[in-house]
Write an enzyme that holds these catalytic residues in place. Structure first.
Site, PDB file in Angstrom:
ATOM      1  N   HIS A   1      -3.196  -7.502  -0.253  1.00 12.07           N
ATOM      2  CA  HIS A   1      -3.345  -6.862   0.836  1.00 12.07           C
ATOM      3  C   HIS A   1      -4.178  -7.757   1.827  1.00 12.07           C
ATOM      4  O   HIS A   1      -4.227  -7.235   2.925  1.00 12.07           O
ATOM      5  CB  HIS A   1      -4.076  -5.738   0.332  1.00 12.07           C
ATOM      6  CG  HIS A   1      -3.288  -4.430  -0.142  1.00 12.07           C
ATOM      7  ND1 HIS A   1      -2.218  -3.915   0.304  1.00 12.07           N
ATOM      8  CD2 HIS A   1      -3.636  -3.909  -1.434  1.00 12.07           C
ATOM      9  CE1 HIS A   1      -1.806  -3.307  -0.808  1.00 12.07           C
ATOM     10  NE2 HIS A   1      -2.646  -3.051  -1.663  1.00 12.07           N
TER      11      HIS A   1
ATOM     12  N   GLU B   1     -11.893   1.794   1.304  1.00 17.22           N
ATOM     13  CA  GLU B   1     -12.034   2.160   0.114  1.00 17.22           C
ATOM     14  C   GLU B   1     -12.814   1.050  -0.677  1.00 17.22           C
ATOM     15  O   GLU B   1     -13.317   1.254  -1.793  1.00 17.22           O
ATOM     16  CB  GLU B   1     -10.759   2.407  -0.906  1.00 17.22           C
ATOM     17  CG  GLU B   1     -10.033   1.313  -1.334  1.00 17.22           C
ATOM     18  CD  GLU B   1      -9.272   0.431  -0.070  1.00 17.22           C
ATOM     19  OE1 GLU B   1      -8.589   1.255   0.677  1.00 17.22           O
ATOM     20  OE2 GLU B   1      -9.643  -0.576   0.165  1.00 17.22           O
TER      21      GLU B   1
ATOM     22  N   TYR C   1      -3.685   0.406 -12.744  1.00 14.24           N
ATOM     23  CA  TYR C   1      -4.979   1.092 -12.928  1.00 14.24           C
ATOM     24  C   TYR C   1      -4.784   1.960 -14.131  1.00 14.24           C
ATOM     25  O   TYR C   1      -5.835   2.702 -14.301  1.00 14.24           O
ATOM     26  CB  TYR C   1      -5.303   1.775 -11.901  1.00 14.24           C
ATOM     27  CG  TYR C   1      -5.397   0.779 -10.672  1.00 14.24           C
ATOM     28  CD1 TYR C   1      -4.076   0.686  -9.515  1.00 14.24           C
ATOM     29  CD2 TYR C   1      -6.245  -0.474 -10.293  1.00 14.24           C
ATOM     30  CE1 TYR C   1      -4.190  -0.184  -8.608  1.00 14.24           C
ATOM     31  CE2 TYR C   1      -6.268  -1.435  -9.419  1.00 14.24           C
ATOM     32  CZ  TYR C   1      -5.144  -1.326  -8.517  1.00 14.24           C
ATOM     33  OH  TYR C   1      -4.908  -2.464  -7.687  1.00 14.24           O
TER      34      TYR C   1
ATOM     35  N   ASP D   1       4.345  -5.051  -7.189  1.00 13.31           N
ATOM     36  CA  ASP D   1       3.149  -4.282  -7.308  1.00 13.31           C
ATOM     37  C   ASP D   1       3.740  -2.946  -6.379  1.00 13.31           C
ATOM     38  O   ASP D   1       4.332  -2.870  -5.528  1.00 13.31           O
ATOM     39  CB  ASP D   1       1.794  -4.853  -6.293  1.00 13.31           C
ATOM     40  CG  ASP D   1       0.776  -3.714  -6.507  1.00 13.31           C
ATOM     41  OD1 ASP D   1      -0.179  -4.419  -7.066  1.00 13.31           O
ATOM     42  OD2 ASP D   1       0.824  -2.806  -5.929  1.00 13.31           O
TER      43      ASP D   1
HETATM   44  N1  LIG Z   1      -6.518   4.000  -1.688  1.00 18.66           N
HETATM   45  C1  LIG Z   1      -6.632   2.802  -1.769  1.00 18.66           C
HETATM   46  C2  LIG Z   1      -5.568   2.298  -2.536  1.00 18.66           C
HETATM   47  C3  LIG Z   1      -5.552   0.855  -2.803  1.00 18.66           C
HETATM   48  C4  LIG Z   1      -4.362   0.245  -3.549  1.00 18.66           C
HETATM   49  C5  LIG Z   1      -4.833  -1.224  -4.102  1.00 18.66           C
HETATM   50  C6  LIG Z   1      -3.628  -1.573  -4.671  1.00 18.66           C
HETATM   51  O1  LIG Z   1      -3.355  -1.370  -6.050  1.00 18.66           O
HETATM   52  N2  LIG Z   1      -2.724  -2.519  -4.043  1.00 18.66           N
HETATM   53  O2  LIG Z   1      -1.732  -3.189  -4.658  1.00 18.66           O
HETATM   54 ZN   LIG Z   2      -1.249  -1.719  -5.963  1.00 28.05          ZN
END
Ligand SMILES: NCCCCCC(=O)NO
Ligand SMILES: [Zn+2]
Length: 344
Positions: A160, A118, A324, A196
């Site tokens: 991540h 992504e 988000y 998170d």
């Molecule tokens: N389909 C991708 C989802 C990425 C999540 C990223 C995020 O918020 N990580 O904490």
């Molecule tokens: Zn997240």
């Protein structure tokens, strides 16, 4: 509370995120930071500091050299290959393939260093990732110098990212850099608390065999939520690190009463570990209206969560991660910070 922030985050804003088979406007976008800055100012939290240049030495100590070289040169190699679009991983070292040999070909290298497709890389990604890491470095230095707390308004996020992989909008693990800096600054034992919505697979991976850094994460169960392939409760560490990882996966629809039980459990584990420094991976995508998550926390819940962390009593560095629901990311993030200060 001192806030470390760099305008350089704007250098990273891909045109597309691969989502549901489409290239959509990335959920992780610069306007998130605008809403957080506006809320900070509205609440009188305006002690903003530009961290200046990143110190690459701790990043080189944390990360694989080939990975850092890739992040720094990928765009030039990609465009030299004649590709017109942004860098998106398309082929990966899948099961029973050669996963220890980075290809020479840039398209192959992208998939070698990516953990998900992504996240696009663009011309400004490396610059923004370094500036984000600099925010974490500045905030941590401030706490090491004696402040009770500091907020690294990091963008792009980091939890991540491993020592040798990017994905989930992350490139350099800001929270891991902060924990390592706390250790270098004299903290004998450091805990990373990841609130998170998504499991901090990168932070877990970096410290998984370490007995001096405790990792605790509250997140969507990996059976249902990205990053999917790590974050189970039976992942407790390895080697010297056995017992220094605690995962609290939770199902879709989890609300604050349930979530807060996991928070208290995580804090109890950190207490038992005997941490003398705390890094919080501050994502607020556990919010009920977050577009890519499935917990049901409401805005006041983030204040209470912050209060519990403040009452915990450790010198604390907050590193911004996800969140988000653009109109609410500022309120929810600042609620955690204000709750923390109320709990101190
Ligand atoms: N389909 C991708 C989802 C990425 C999540 C990223 C995020 O918020 N990580 O904490
Ligand atoms: Zn997240």
């Amino acid at each position: 509370m001192r806030i470390y922030y760099s305008e350089a985050h704007r250098a990273h804003f891909p045109q597309g995120e691969l989502h549901g088979g489409e290239l959509v406007t990335p959920f992780e976008r610069p306007s998130r930071i605008e809403y957080i800055l506006a809320r900070l100012r509205a609440r009188g939290m305006d002690d903003l500091h530009d961290p200046g240049e990143v110190d690459l030495a701790p990043i080189r100590a944390l990360c694989d050299a080939g990975y850092l070289q890739f992040l720094e040169t990928a765009w030039a190699e990609w465009t030299a290959e004649g590709f017109a679009g942004e860098i998106i991983a398309a082929s990966f070292p899948a099961r029973r393939m050669q996963s220890a040999r980075p290809p020479r070909n840039i398209d192959g290298k992208v998939g070698y260093y990516a953990l998900a497709s992504e996240t696009a890389i663009t011309a400004g990604t490396w610059q923004a990732a370094c500036a984000s890491a600099a925010c974490a470095q500045g905030a941590t230095a401030h706490v090491i110098a004696g402040a009770r707390c500091a907020f690294a308004l990091c963008r792009p996020p980091g939890h991540h990212a491993t020592a040798d992989m990017y994905g989930g909008y992350c490139f350099l693990n800001n929270a891991a850099l902060s924990a390592e800096a706390m250790r270098a600054g004299g903290a004998a034992r450091v805990a990373v608390l990841d609130i998170d919505f998504h499991h901090g697979n990168g932070t877990q991976d970096i410290f998984y065999d370490r007995e001096d850094v405790f990792f605790a994460s509250l997140h969507g169960a990996p059976e249902d939520a990205f990053p999917y392939y790590l974050g189970y409760a039976d992942e407790t560490g390895t080697g010297a690190g056995v017992g220094a990882t605690a995962n609290f996966p939770m199902p879709p629809g989890t609300d604050y009463p349930e979530w807060s039980l996991a928070l208290d459990d995580a804090l109890a584990r950190i207490r038992g570990f005997g941490a003398d420094g705390l890094v919080v991976s501050l994502g607020v995508d556990a919010y009920k209206e977050d577009p890519i998550s499935f917990f049901k926390l409401d805005s006041p819940d983030f204040f209470d969560a912050g209060r519990r962390i403040g009452a915990f009593g450790l010198p604390t560095v907050f590193c911004m991660e996800g969140g988000y629901s653009i109109e609410n990311v500022g309120i929810n993030t600042v609620n955690v910070l204000e709750g923390f200060l109320a709990g101190c």
